[in-house]
Design a protein around this motif. Sequence first.
Motif, PDB file in Angstrom:
ATOM      1  N   LYS A 134      16.079 -36.194 -12.712  1.00 61.49           N
ATOM      2  CA  LYS A 134      16.918 -35.122 -12.163  1.00 61.49           C
ATOM      3  C   LYS A 134      18.028 -35.722 -11.295  1.00 61.49           C
ATOM      4  CE  LYS A 134      16.837 -30.796  -9.699  1.00 61.49           C
ATOM      5  NZ  LYS A 134      16.231 -30.035  -8.608  1.00 61.49           N
ATOM      6  N   ALA A 135      17.643 -36.660 -10.439  1.00 55.58           N
ATOM      7  CA  ALA A 135      18.627 -37.307  -9.561  1.00 55.58           C
ATOM      8  C   ALA A 135      19.682 -38.049 -10.380  1.00 55.58           C
ATOM      9  CB  ALA A 135      17.907 -38.264  -8.606  1.00 55.58           C
ATOM     10  N   ASP A 176      11.621 -36.450 -10.928  1.00 58.14           N
ATOM     11  CA  ASP A 176      12.539 -36.453  -9.784  1.00 58.14           C
ATOM     12  C   ASP A 176      13.657 -37.463 -10.007  1.00 58.14           C
ATOM     13  OD1 ASP A 176      10.913 -34.562  -8.621  1.00 58.14           O
ATOM     14  OD2 ASP A 176       9.878 -35.979  -7.298  1.00 58.14           O
ATOM     15  N   ALA A 177      13.301 -38.635 -10.536  1.00 56.88           N
ATOM     16  CA  ALA A 177      14.304 -39.682 -10.760  1.00 56.88           C
ATOM     17  C   ALA A 177      15.281 -39.270 -11.857  1.00 56.88           C
ATOM     18  CB  ALA A 177      13.614 -40.998 -11.122  1.00 56.88           C
TER      19      ALA A 177
END
Length: 138
Positions: free
Chosen positions: A100-101, A97-98
Amino acid sequence: MIEAKAINHIGIAVRSIKESRGFYEGVLGARFEGFEEVPSQKVRVGFFLIGEPGCEVRLELLEATSDDSPIAKFIEKRGEGIQHIAYTVSDIQKRLDALKAAGVRLIDEKPRAGAHGNQIAFLHPKSSGGVLSELCEP
Ligand code: ZN
C-alpha cells in the motif's frame, strides 16, 4: 516485495466443478482433495493436487453459489478460465502495508479467512499485470 515462497494455488473459475473435474482427474491425473464452501465469497471450491509428492501444486476450482458471486460475474464477462494466482507469503499484514505504501492497489487492506484456514488478501489486477493475485499465509 512480497518475497513469495511458492505458488500456493491457481484459482480456476468453472460453471460446474462436477462437470469440470473429469478433465482435471481423468486427463491431468490430478488428485481430488476435497470441497469447501466460502460463504463470504459465495463460492464452492474444489481442491485438486497435481504433481509428484513434494512438488505438488494445488488447483482451486471455483464455482459460484449465487448469481451475484464474483465468480459468476467473472464467467459472465470472460468465460471459464484462470481467475487468480495465489502466492504463499509470511507476515501478510506487513506485506500488505508495504505494498500500500508503495502505491500498489489492494482489494483487501486487511487479510481475511480463506479456505484451509489460511489468511488471504487480493491485490487489484490493475496493479498486478492484469492477473488477480492473492497473497496467502498458511
Ligand atoms: Zn485462491
